[in-house]
Design an enzyme around this catalytic site. Sequence first.
Site, PDB file in Angstrom:
ATOM      1  N   GLY A  29       0.853  -1.197   0.000  1.00 33.07           N
ATOM      2  CA  GLY A  29       0.000   0.000   0.000  1.00 33.07           C
ATOM      3  C   GLY A  29       0.879   1.234   0.000  1.00 33.07           C
ATOM      4  N   TYR A  88     -11.841  -1.337  11.465  1.00 35.58           N
ATOM      5  CA  TYR A  88     -11.098  -1.479  10.210  1.00 35.58           C
ATOM      6  C   TYR A  88     -11.983  -2.008   9.071  1.00 35.58           C
ATOM      7  CZ  TYR A  88      -7.708  -3.426   6.871  1.00 35.58           C
ATOM      8  OH  TYR A  88      -7.024  -3.756   5.737  1.00 35.58           O
ATOM      9  N   ASP A 142      -3.929   9.290   7.293  1.00 32.32           N
ATOM     10  CA  ASP A 142      -4.973   8.596   6.558  1.00 32.32           C
ATOM     11  C   ASP A 142      -6.333   8.427   7.232  1.00 32.32           C
ATOM     12  OD1 ASP A 142      -5.433   7.954   4.024  1.00 32.32           O
ATOM     13  OD2 ASP A 142      -4.377   6.043   3.996  1.00 32.32           O
ATOM     14  N   HIS A 166      -4.338  10.181   2.609  1.00 27.80           N
ATOM     15  CA  HIS A 166      -3.727   9.532   1.440  1.00 27.80           C
ATOM     16  C   HIS A 166      -4.737   9.143   0.374  1.00 27.80           C
ATOM     17  CE1 HIS A 166       0.440   8.962   3.023  1.00 27.80           C
ATOM     18  NE2 HIS A 166      -0.199   9.263   4.134  1.00 27.80           N
ATOM     19  N   LYS A 288      -9.776   0.335  -8.112  1.00 33.46           N
ATOM     20  CA  LYS A 288      -8.652   0.278  -9.040  1.00 33.46           C
ATOM     21  C   LYS A 288      -9.069   0.011 -10.490  1.00 33.46           C
ATOM     22  CE  LYS A 288      -5.449   0.679  -5.781  1.00 33.46           C
ATOM     23  NZ  LYS A 288      -4.479   1.767  -5.721  1.00 33.46           N
ATOM     24  N   ARG A 321      -8.221  -6.674   2.226  1.00 28.24           N
ATOM     25  CA  ARG A 321      -9.507  -6.487   2.940  1.00 28.24           C
ATOM     26  C   ARG A 321     -10.563  -7.540   2.588  1.00 28.24           C
ATOM     27  NH1 ARG A 321      -9.252  -0.168   1.168  1.00 28.24           N
ATOM     28  NH2 ARG A 321      -7.111   0.083   1.854  1.00 28.24           N
ATOM     29  N   ASP A 382      -8.409   7.056  -7.418  1.00 28.20           N
ATOM     30  CA  ASP A 382      -7.225   6.674  -6.649  1.00 28.20           C
ATOM     31  C   ASP A 382      -6.608   7.942  -6.084  1.00 28.20           C
ATOM     32  OD1 ASP A 382      -5.096   5.297  -5.608  1.00 28.20           O
ATOM     33  OD2 ASP A 382      -4.693   4.137  -7.430  1.00 28.20           O
ATOM     34  N   LYS A 389       4.306   5.763 -10.521  1.00 25.73           N
ATOM     35  CA  LYS A 389       5.582   6.461 -10.346  1.00 25.73           C
ATOM     36  C   LYS A 389       6.735   5.456 -10.270  1.00 25.73           C
ATOM     37  CE  LYS A 389       3.680  10.597  -8.258  1.00 25.73           C
ATOM     38  NZ  LYS A 389       3.702  11.572  -7.158  1.00 25.73           N
TER      39      LYS A 389
HETATM   40  P1  ADP Z   1      -2.649   1.759  -2.762  1.00 23.99           P
HETATM   41  O1  ADP Z   1      -2.014   2.647  -1.807  1.00 23.99           O
HETATM   42  O2  ADP Z   1      -4.077   2.061  -3.015  1.00 23.99           O
HETATM   43  O3  ADP Z   1      -2.465   0.311  -2.470  1.00 23.99           O
HETATM   44  P2  ADP Z   1      -0.488   2.635  -4.540  1.00 23.99           P
HETATM   45  O4  ADP Z   1      -0.251   2.339  -5.984  1.00 23.99           O
HETATM   46  O5  ADP Z   1      -0.390   4.059  -4.173  1.00 23.99           O
HETATM   47  O6  ADP Z   1      -1.910   2.008  -4.183  1.00 23.99           O
HETATM   48  O7  ADP Z   1       0.559   1.859  -3.654  1.00 23.99           O
HETATM   49  C1  ADP Z   1       0.812   0.489  -3.773  1.00 23.99           C
HETATM   50  C2  ADP Z   1       2.152   0.196  -3.154  1.00 23.99           C
HETATM   51  O8  ADP Z   1       2.202  -1.191  -2.816  1.00 23.99           O
HETATM   52  C3  ADP Z   1       3.307   0.476  -4.086  1.00 23.99           C
HETATM   53  O9  ADP Z   1       4.332   1.112  -3.402  1.00 23.99           O
HETATM   54  C4  ADP Z   1       3.736  -0.899  -4.554  1.00 23.99           C
HETATM   55  O10 ADP Z   1       5.116  -1.020  -4.792  1.00 23.99           O
HETATM   56  C5  ADP Z   1       3.351  -1.794  -3.402  1.00 23.99           C
HETATM   57  N1  ADP Z   1       2.994  -3.117  -3.915  1.00 23.99           N
HETATM   58  C6  ADP Z   1       2.089  -3.356  -4.844  1.00 23.99           C
HETATM   59  N2  ADP Z   1       2.028  -4.672  -5.103  1.00 23.99           N
HETATM   60  C7  ADP Z   1       2.899  -5.253  -4.322  1.00 23.99           C
HETATM   61  C8  ADP Z   1       3.284  -6.597  -4.121  1.00 23.99           C
HETATM   62  N3  ADP Z   1       2.735  -7.594  -4.786  1.00 23.99           N
HETATM   63  N4  ADP Z   1       4.227  -6.838  -3.215  1.00 23.99           N
HETATM   64  C9  ADP Z   1       4.785  -5.835  -2.538  1.00 23.99           C
HETATM   65  N5  ADP Z   1       4.446  -4.551  -2.683  1.00 23.99           N
HETATM   66  C10 ADP Z   1       3.523  -4.271  -3.570  1.00 23.99           C
HETATM   67  C1  G6P Z   2      -4.175   2.615   0.793  1.00 24.25           C
HETATM   68  C2  G6P Z   2      -4.471   3.394   2.053  1.00 24.25           C
HETATM   69  C3  G6P Z   2      -3.551   2.979   3.189  1.00 24.25           C
HETATM   70  C4  G6P Z   2      -3.618   1.500   3.382  1.00 24.25           C
HETATM   71  C5  G6P Z   2      -3.314   0.799   2.081  1.00 24.25           C
HETATM   72  C6  G6P Z   2      -3.434  -0.720   2.187  1.00 24.25           C
HETATM   73  O1  G6P Z   2      -2.911   2.978   0.384  1.00 24.25           O
HETATM   74  O2  G6P Z   2      -4.358   4.785   1.786  1.00 24.25           O
HETATM   75  O3  G6P Z   2      -3.908   3.633   4.378  1.00 24.25           O
HETATM   76  O4  G6P Z   2      -2.734   1.073   4.370  1.00 24.25           O
HETATM   77  O5  G6P Z   2      -4.205   1.244   1.076  1.00 24.25           O
HETATM   78  O6  G6P Z   2      -4.668  -1.087   2.690  1.00 24.25           O
HETATM   79  P1  G6P Z   2      -4.845  -1.937   4.028  1.00 24.25           P
HETATM   80  O7  G6P Z   2      -6.288  -1.892   4.299  1.00 24.25           O
HETATM   81  O8  G6P Z   2      -4.321  -3.280   3.692  1.00 24.25           O
HETATM   82  O9  G6P Z   2      -4.040  -1.289   5.100  1.00 24.25           O
END
Ligand code: ADP
Ligand code: G6P
Length: 737
Positions: A29, A88, A142, A166, A288, A321, A382, A389
Amino acid sequence: MSKTIIISNRLPLQIAIENNQLEVTPSVGGLATGLKSFHKDGDSVWIGWSGLTKEEIPEGLLDEVQKKAKKENCVAVNLTQQEIDGFYYGFSNRTIWPLFHYFMEYTESDSNYWESYKKVNQKYADVVLEHYKEGDVIWVHDYQLLLVPKMIREKAPEALIGFFNHIPFPSYEVFRTLPWRDEVLEGVLGADLIGFHTYDYERHFLSSVSRILRHQTDFNEITLPDRIVKVDSFPMGIDYEKFEQAALDHYESTAADQSELQKRLNHHLESTPDAKLILSIDRLDYTKGIAHRIRAFEYFLDNNPEFIEKVRLVMLAVPSRSNVPQYRRLKREIDELVGRINGKFSTVSWTPIWYFYRSMPFENLIDLYTTCGIALLTPIRDGMNLVAKEYIATRTDHTGVLILSEMAGAAHEMNEALIINPNNFDQVAQALKTAFEMPKEEQIERNKMLQKRLRRYSVEKWAQDFMKSLKAMKENRDSFKSIRVSSQISDDIITEFKKAKKRILFIDYDGTLVGFTDKPENAKPDEDLKELIRELNKSEDTDVILISGRDKNTLGTWWKDVPVELISEHGVWMRQIDGDWELAENVKSEWMEVVRPVIENFVDRTPGTFIEEKNYSLAWHYRKADPELGEMRANELSNVLKELISNRGLSVLEGNKVLEVKSSDVNKGKASTKKLMGTNYDFIFAIGDDWTDEYMFQELPDTSYTVKVGIKKTSAKYYVEGTKKVRDLLEKFRDNL
Ligand code: ADP
Ligand code: G6P
């Protein structure tokens, strides 16, 4: 030494139990991955949940969990299964998450979830307070912790608190549907600085604050009775060097070091001369747009059959989740879609979609980023999207095409990507085609620009900028010109009050003795207030003067049976104790015939506004209007009026949600100083909240005690936070007569 306290729902590390042993893995995340490097480099402690419920941790391992956390400068907050369910899976992810991402049909309003959310937010705040020392900077993160800033502020009023959201902040029209909207906004407003990824989210938040809580907002500052809160946008970046370096290392690795995944990816690329891989990575979340993406890919293959056996969509969906029904449903939908499309297009040697439903180690993530020539990220909403990035940062030879949804916060900064509307399949399919056909030179040109920006505004810079702004709020607070009337200062004022032989108190009415109401006629003095003023006036040595912009009839009626001197309409009329109203200034009123129709035109065009007619002035009130429209029209009207009245000896006063046209010769400064002529007062006190009271603060002798109500720019020497504090002070005067 002072430190930074970071608070987020999840810690950057996930603890799990395998064979009665604790296993630590990084959290996924955007929040955790982004902030990790800021935490690693600085003097900070991170407070959050370990990922295990209390019930899941065997008695003997409880200390172990804290120890593992401590090793990474983290503190684990213990949450029970019931708390996780309500806070949560409940309020955070069935109410706030869908609502803030505009999925209103998924938003549940369950008061049990809300109760749990409040309780758990308090739990986080309490852990923060256990670790907080004066001088520390607190940074809350957040949507899971929206109430924490206020909860900390209640116990540590002087603390410097930042909050960063976030995820998107929805428009007022959507946010207003939340039953607990007031509490949520008040919770966040406990912070000194509130950050969002984009200006749009910032704008939406400000608009909700001014419409729902009716606080005054000027540009990006919100004026509360006791503090100023700043709202700003800080687009979060990534640890650019980490991704760049990982990609460089990847290219340098030998064939023997290659992962199984890399070998399979290579195999596809080598299968035909112009084979391509399209990458998609996200948590499995309905925001997504994963299903949209697959359908758009199907549409693309239907319409461009020449790409069959050449392209492959590599889709990584990280479980997320899964206790929330929508996520389970989404999982089924994606499984079915992938199955159907693979069934429809597969050939003996080729399947169009490779689908992984799991988390992957960092190295595999880098394999995917570096090997796939196209990244297709199509969120429906999103907050930011860091994957976009990260993909660009790993393209060290500058090739690769990013197709990105305009609904992602990241799209604001990544204009050189192919920006698409995820709901328009035709456009997505067209973008895929453009991506395949994009000349290398163009890819390089676009990516170089993107990389330059991402390298500069890294996560480190983002955190530094936020911290810098937050610390500036503290300096701002410290350099505040007037001094808060603390209990020590009020004791000092009382000492002088007692010593004095002859005292005079000038007291403004609205916003000072009583708070504001929607309609001016509802702001009548209560019996306690009347009694207080009566008692203050009992002493021969103390003169109390209520000095107001109100018309004489209203003021006279409300204070009919109280022996107190009144000054109305900023000084036009004066009423001695038990006397009749007398005209104090010779003012004209013919101008009203010219000005009234102009103001009436603004009343017609601005719902919720009205004219108050006084004997010698006209006031346009806009407190009930839509706040943004009200401010805009007030500006417009002020300009029109100033032009209209020039050279007529009139002025426009800009009060609290009111514009007033009146004779320039009349103001509270002139009226109050006139009262002092030929007298020997040795204690002069003036208190008021408004711009119009500034005339008194400026014109009364320097030895006077001038007090502003509320935190605003002022010429007064002191300030108090609100009407309650005004009464406290006046009661002290009374008790020391
Ligand atoms: P969100 O915060 O909604 O999950 P983002 O694209 O902003 O979406 O962030 C996702 C983050 O999780 C990124 O930094 C990415 O590198 C990391 N990530 C995504 N998939 C994986 C994975 N399979 N294993 C480890 N890290 C992951
Ligand atoms: C988004 C939210 C974060 C959250 C992450 C993963 O990036 O902004 O606050 O931690 O998703 O979700 P999770 O519910 O697994 O913490």
